[in-house]
Design a protein around this motif. Structure first.
Motif, PDB file in Angstrom:
ATOM      1  N   ASN A  95      -5.267  -7.501  -8.993  1.00  9.69           N
ATOM      2  CA  ASN A  95      -6.305  -6.484  -8.837  1.00  9.69           C
ATOM      3  C   ASN A  95      -6.347  -5.567 -10.059  1.00  9.69           C
ATOM      4  O   ASN A  95      -7.423  -5.201 -10.530  1.00  9.69           O
TER       5      ASN A  95
ATOM      6  N   VAL B 145      -9.213 -13.964 -13.218  1.00 10.12           N
ATOM      7  CA  VAL B 145      -7.974 -13.310 -13.662  1.00 10.12           C
ATOM      8  C   VAL B 145      -6.990 -14.369 -14.163  1.00 10.12           C
ATOM      9  O   VAL B 145      -6.373 -14.217 -15.226  1.00 10.12           O
TER      10      VAL B 145
ATOM     11  N   ALA C  63      -9.269   2.581   1.899  1.00 10.12           N
ATOM     12  CA  ALA C  63      -8.791   2.999   0.587  1.00 10.12           C
ATOM     13  C   ALA C  63      -9.916   3.545  -0.251  1.00 10.12           C
ATOM     14  O   ALA C  63     -10.888   2.873  -0.503  1.00 10.12           O
TER      15      ALA C  63
ATOM     16  N   ARG D 141     -14.748  -3.015  -8.530  1.00 10.51           N
ATOM     17  CA  ARG D 141     -13.690  -2.720  -7.578  1.00 10.51           C
ATOM     18  C   ARG D 141     -14.166  -3.065  -6.163  1.00 10.51           C
ATOM     19  O   ARG D 141     -15.265  -2.701  -5.787  1.00 10.51           O
TER      20      ARG D 141
ATOM     21  N   GLN E 128      -9.039   4.382  -3.126  1.00 13.75           N
ATOM     22  CA  GLN E 128      -8.585   3.763  -4.366  1.00 13.75           C
ATOM     23  C   GLN E 128      -7.477   2.785  -4.037  1.00 13.75           C
ATOM     24  O   GLN E 128      -6.880   2.835  -2.973  1.00 13.75           O
ATOM     25  N   PHE E 129      -7.189   1.889  -4.980  1.00 18.38           N
ATOM     26  CA  PHE E 129      -6.309   0.773  -4.720  1.00 18.38           C
ATOM     27  C   PHE E 129      -5.223   0.761  -5.772  1.00 18.38           C
ATOM     28  O   PHE E 129      -5.329   0.099  -6.793  1.00 18.38           O
TER      29      PHE E 129
ATOM     30  N   THR F  46      -3.728  -3.648   5.670  1.00 14.15           N
ATOM     31  CA  THR F  46      -3.592  -2.931   4.407  1.00 14.15           C
ATOM     32  C   THR F  46      -4.959  -2.370   4.054  1.00 14.15           C
ATOM     33  O   THR F  46      -5.987  -2.994   4.358  1.00 14.15           O
ATOM     34  N   MET F  47      -4.999  -1.222   3.470  1.00 16.07           N
ATOM     35  CA  MET F  47      -6.262  -0.626   3.043  1.00 16.07           C
ATOM     36  C   MET F  47      -7.260  -0.562   4.197  1.00 16.07           C
ATOM     37  O   MET F  47      -8.464  -0.654   3.991  1.00 16.07           O
TER      38      MET F  47
ATOM     39  N   TYR G 278     -10.004 -13.682  -8.615  1.00 11.61           N
ATOM     40  CA  TYR G 278      -8.667 -14.170  -8.952  1.00 11.61           C
ATOM     41  C   TYR G 278      -8.665 -15.372  -9.904  1.00 11.61           C
ATOM     42  O   TYR G 278      -7.864 -15.406 -10.841  1.00 11.61           O
TER      43      TYR G 278
ATOM     44  N   ASP H 287       0.836  -1.190   0.000  1.00  9.63           N
ATOM     45  CA  ASP H 287       0.000   0.000   0.000  1.00  9.63           C
ATOM     46  C   ASP H 287       0.880   1.252   0.000  1.00  9.63           C
ATOM     47  O   ASP H 287       0.975   1.981   0.994  1.00  9.63           O
TER      48      ASP H 287
ATOM     49  N   SER I 151     -16.392  -8.670  -7.021  1.00  6.42           N
ATOM     50  CA  SER I 151     -15.466  -7.826  -6.271  1.00  6.42           C
ATOM     51  C   SER I 151     -14.733  -8.626  -5.206  1.00  6.42           C
ATOM     52  O   SER I 151     -13.800  -8.129  -4.587  1.00  6.42           O
TER      53      SER I 151
END
Lengths: 400, 336, 400, 336
Positions: free
Chosen positions: A375, D240, A392, A386, A394-395, B224-225, D237, A137, D231
């Motif tokens: 991501n 992806v 966040a 998203r 945004q990421f 994180t985040m 994943y 991050d 999401s």
């Protein structure tokens, strides 16, 4: 579509011979041995020798310290650097940072000074992205920069600042406004690493590399080292990040996969395994006489070839994960000789199998984890929704 | 449909088994923190730890009382090996225990020195890499149709290797004692190698479990985040898959050990399968843990690095390229 | 630890012979052919024949309609049912629902009636969990139940109500209070499927099964069919869900893996591949003469054995995903003959390879997706932090 | 380090290639909706669609002008096959095109009937499963050291199979024309089989991409726990990864086609590698899409089921058990 051999002009052929001879001479066993021991990704003599030929900035005009090479010769130079295992991490981070410095350094004199230094090898630059505990991050950076007249005072630390011990500047992400949304309170600096209060502490990885923790204790940096506007650091940062993330265009000579730099590590390991397979034992039988061994080699080679052609951020994920999976499979196949390390008798291919397996593990992290790239692919390629996280807005993407 | 066998399906440890596991878990936790593991690098042998382990009877516990043992079982041994693996204990457990069992099976008194087993046939003048041969001067090997105990003056020279194990190039010397010959020699050697693989499988399973604990702890606390890293499926699922692979490998190790102990020869493919499953769990699991810890996991100061390096470092030191072919051949042969 | 053969008493041996002879007789080729065509998981004659021996509820006392079998005989019966491929989906859902009905049906007369019917085969029950578009979020059920005096009026639909066409009742999740948090506004009913307004529509899967969409259009159901308290449906529901999710204890004779029911499908497929490997071609060579073929068979068998011993919810994930991966690998290995379907000459093992590969795909969904199980393992086994979603105060777990 | 070759690395389609792809993408999108695919089951052949495709010159487009072709390339063919795969077109594209090229290479005029290739050596009296033989009475096969065109009166009987393809047991008949003999016969046959695998790899890659589009669309709109399913990393994943596998396989197909066209014989392992990569992308990708759609993806009414059944259904109809051994052998041979 074109996967053809490039036909070299006589001048390009001459350049290739020249480059090979040059590297054969300067990349001595001592250089390689030192690199193995230090894991620095840098050798001063080699760096300066490259600079002397303009080969640190090969596509720049000769008048600006480059070598004025055409794209084919640039590609030859790149492949020779790879082929000769030239320590080049710091050369690469320097080029990366220069892109931002060129665009965002406001002071023309400083800009010219840095540019000249990049070309002649005396200015080297590293990336100061990651706060300790910060993970991927980057936008969550906490290292504080507070303005004091014409100077800024820095307090905090950055980890994984690879090459700092050999660099003049670090490309530093700082927090200048903790009140604003996290992407809007960052400012970038080119911080001279000889500033009082900077302390560099080595970190070794099991992949063999050296990186650093860098502490900033009341470091004062003049405002002329600021890159871009105050609190607009995210914009400045995104240039090199996008480059690292391979969203930028690439020419048809370049590696197709962003992960090819990683994948190349698999080549000598695979070559070592092939040699092992083709070597007769005392009783005359070769591992390659066993179809099951051949099939496994075939599988591994197929994985490698598939990864080689995977473009962009997808190639980044595929390259790293293929290297991890296939280097492990090679070791399983070859057995005891595969885990020998330099100094051991009977070492296969200079220890390439052992090395590839260890080195591989860092490649899912360098310049953003594979999760960051997944991501990116989910949102920008597949256009999936998203995810929303409390921390966040945004990421690592574009500001909304 | 395929016909069935009516068997019990119970991997739960009974009271005695539990006691063995707990005793050794406690021992290794106390005696073998990561500082001991690091201090033993690069040779991978801590003689004081090994001496204490021998005092606990680990070498002979599985021998019949007549051979100086406690009548312990293969099951006890895999439990011990699992706990040794969990703490990465730098001791020649699998080699010495299997060699000791082999000597007992060949009715040869074991000595006081560390003993190991050469996995490939020994040919005079030809060196092979032998696990633990850098600390064991006694090496049991198959030469021609004879099972031979070779006793050198001192162990062979250590070679640097990824897992910091006492690996060495070894070749048969002049001081030899024949332990068995003919088909019995080959059979004894094959059983010893299968046991070695099974104990190593147990150690790898414990190793992976030890690594997983480090990874889980890390992702619980790191954010994180604005959320804990471990609450993200992209981070959590690979750790879950590691836990699944460990559970799968562990019970396969248990089943293989039980069959070896109680119905030897009935499922000869099980130790090879257990080795394959444990190796792949260790490969996947330690890489997953290292990755879950981000850049930190990749540094030598992180204990997870010790686990990662031993995942391959312990499993690759025996030849196993033909294991799966042998498993397949046994299954096809079972058809007839 | 005990993986030993169970030594049967003479009585148990006799039971085994009896069971085998019984199934050899009643599970005719016609029964199997009908099952292949309908995919119903049910055959009325077989069901009633089982009931006549008390074998639908084998551990119940004879006086209550069971057969009073000991655990060993229950296990033998189970394995014979598997061995003979007895259609038994509806028998299984009936047993599952009965656990809730026994505990939560308030009216003793109705409870006794249902119990007798379960044992004698005349009462069969299916699961009405999933709203169309509902996915795995069972607690998000929207099918409405509104009280009207001593009755409730149902409006909505459920999908994947397997066996409804052969059942008397469905175990229905309804929304009785849309204002409360989603887990606190559910009520469960045992809805008679012959009620006016119920419409059953077949859905076929490519695994060969038949399931159903069931529409409820103003269906009136008496309050005595309610299970548990109003708005306490989640508690009632969790019994069978937990059973399906394998959190419940299991005895030492039972399958270790929750996924073994799925994995069993791999056995005949693997047996077919082994037979293929051992069969000589026109020139006398067998696929099994190729070590690479043996190695792949060995790999597949290893995956199968590893999955077999994986307990609880982990076994659920591992069983399903092993079946998917290994059935595909078997087809890749065997080639053209593996994709033949019933009716084709040269079919291997009755088409087990083709069937396993198709059937496999449903097993990551049945009774909760593998993602639901991974979430359970993450939270309850690894104790990882629970993710927070805007739409869920809880995620198929215990109320906080 | 391993030495390098200086090659361009450019999989981007040029204008002509783009035009070919777009023309066929448009054709199949318009002419081959899933209703056409379903209507052609279980034989897997739509004669009207095939006729229109022949009108577009698909059979002969890659032949030299002298042989009645348009001088198209293997690259054009993989582009066409990719678009056919994306729409699951029930036509014998790979078989007929490769057979036609084989006839041209053997300087034999092609007829008007559908022609296919037997991949295993043909032995009188021994039946083998041959792709598309249920609609092709003309079968080219290797018999002894001869390459032979067998012309039956009518196609062999269709056998039901997972992918609803015109698969049939076929055996060589009496009406035979020798096309080539000796090493040349074997070489021509091997090239044709490699081409078949490459076109099938292209089709499988397109197929997987078509399936992925269905999966992505679904998870964008479906919600769970108050968020779109797509999401969640646990859902996103694998999709992806499917996209990554498609990109990897596609460029390997392109590279193999380019090398076959421009430097034939230089990388004979590439078509086998491309087939392996495409098959594994299709296996993983279609299972992922089906799973992402939950119970719905498992129903026959979902179009994703059509894709899933053809992933194996198209790839398993040729023998490929020894492909990877051959790749390994070629690489080892390349050492010397």
């Amino acid at each position: 579509m074109d996967f053809g051999l490039v036909e070299l002009t006589p001048a390009q052929q001459a350049f290739q011979r020249e480059a090979r001879a040059f590297f054969d001479e300067i990349v001595t066993d001592e250089v390689l041995e030192e690199e193995r021991e230090t894991g620095a990704g840098f050798n001063l003599d080699v760096h300066l020798a490259l600079a002397a030929r303009g080969w640190l900035t090969p596509e720049w005009p000769v008048g600006e310290g480059g070598a004025g090479l055409d794209p084919v010769c640039c590609r030859i130079l790149h492949l020779e650097l790879v082929y000769h295992q030239v320590p080049r991490v710091t050369a690469a981070t320097t080029r990366l940072v220069w892109q931002a410095a060129e665009r965002y350094l406001a002071d023309p004199r400083l800009r010219a000074e840095v540019k000249a230094g990049v070309a002649n090898g005396t200015v080297r630059m590293c990336l100061g992205y990651t706060d300790p505990d910060g993970g991927s991050d980057v936008a969550g950076a906490r290292l504080k920069a507070v303005r004091d007249g014409d100077e800024w005072v820095l307090n905090g630390a950055k980890t994984f600042t690879t090459g700092a011990q050999n660099c003049q500047y670090t490309f530093l992400v700082t927090r200048t406004d903790p009140e604003r949304p996290k992407h809007r309170g960052l400012t970038m600096f080119l911080v001279p690493l000889d500033s009082p209060g900077v302390e560099i502490q080595a970190i070794r990885t099991f992949g063999g590399e050296r990186t650093n923790m860098v502490y900033y204790d009341g470091v004062r940096v003049a405002d002329r080292y600021r890159l871009g506007e105050v609190n607009e650091g995210w914009t400045v940062l995104r240039g090199p990040l996008d480059e690292e993330h391979g969203m930028a265009a690439r020419d048809r000579l370049a590696d197709l996969s962003m992960g090819q730099g990683f994948l190349r590590t698999l080549e000598p390991a695979f070559a070592a395994a092939l040699t092992w397979a083709a070597t007769p034992a005392a009783d005359g039988t070769r591992p390659a006489d066993d179809p099951a061994v051949l099939a496994r080699l075939g599988q591994i080679a197929t994985g490698y070839e598939a990864a080689l052609g995977t473009p962009g951020p997808m190639g980044r994920v595929k390259g790293a994960e293929t290297l991890i999976a296939k280097s492990a499979e090679l070791i399983d196949l070859v057995g005891p000789q595969a885990v020998l390390q330099p100094g051991a008798p009977g070492l296969l291919g200079d220890g390439a199998l052992d090395f590839a397996h260890r080195f591989a593990q860092g490649t899912t992290i360098y310049g953003g984890t594979v999760e960051v790239f997944r991501n990116i692919i989910a949102q920008h390629v597949l256009k999936l929704p998203r995810p929303s996280y409390p921390g966040a807005k945004q990421f690592l993407g574009r500001p909304r | 449909m395929v016909d069935y066998e009516l068997r019990r399906n119970d991997p739960a440890l009974d009271e005695d088994e539990m006691a063995v596991r707990e005793a050794f878990a406690e021992f290794f936790t106390k005696e073998c923190p990561s500082s001991v593991v690091r201090a033993a690098e690069p040779l991978g042998f801590d003689s004081a730890l090994w001496a204490r382990l021998l005092e606990m009877g680990v070498a002979t516990m599985s021998l019949p009382a007549a051979a100086g043992g406690d009548g312990g079982t293969m099951i006890d041994l895999v439990l011990v090996a699992g706990e040794a693996g969990r703490r990465l204990a730098p001791v020649p457990l699998a080699s010495h225990v299997c060699a000791t069992r082999l000597l007992a099976a060949a009715s040869t008194p074991q000595g006081t020195r560390i003993c190991t087993i050469a996995h490939a046939p020994a040919v005079p003048g030809v060196a092979q890499l032998v696990p633990d041969a850098a600390i064991a001067a006694d090496v049991i090997a198959l030469t021609g149709d004879e099972l031979v105990l070779y006793q050198g003056e001192e162990p062979a020279a250590h070679v640097p290797n990824q897992g910091s194990t006492p690996l060495a190039w070894w070749q048969p010397g002049a001081n030899r004692t024949t332990l068995a010959s003919g088909p019995r020699a080959a059979a004894l050697h094959e059983i010893a190698c299968a046991e070695w693989k099974l104990l190593t499988a147990a150690a790898l399973t414990g190793l992976t479990d030890g690594a997983l604990a480090l990874g889980v702890e890390f992702v619980k606390t790191r954010e994180t985040m604005g959320v804990p890293v471990g609450s993200l499926q992209g981070v959590a699922y690979p750790l879950v898959d590691t836990a699944i692979e460990i559970a799968a490998a562990r019970n396969l190790v248990y089943r293989a050990a039980w069959m070896m102990q109680h119905e030897p020869g009935v499922r000869p493919e099980l130790p090879l399968m257990a080795f394959g499953a444990a190796r792949s769990a260790a490969t996947f699991g330690t890489a997953t843990v290292v990755h879950a810890q981000g850049g930190l996991g990749f540094t030598v100061e992180a204990d997870s690095s010790l686990y990662f390096l031993r995942a391959k470092g312990w499993s690759a030191i025996t030849e196993s390229a033909t294991d799966m072919t042998r498993v397949g051949a046994q299954l096809v042969a079972g058809l007839g």
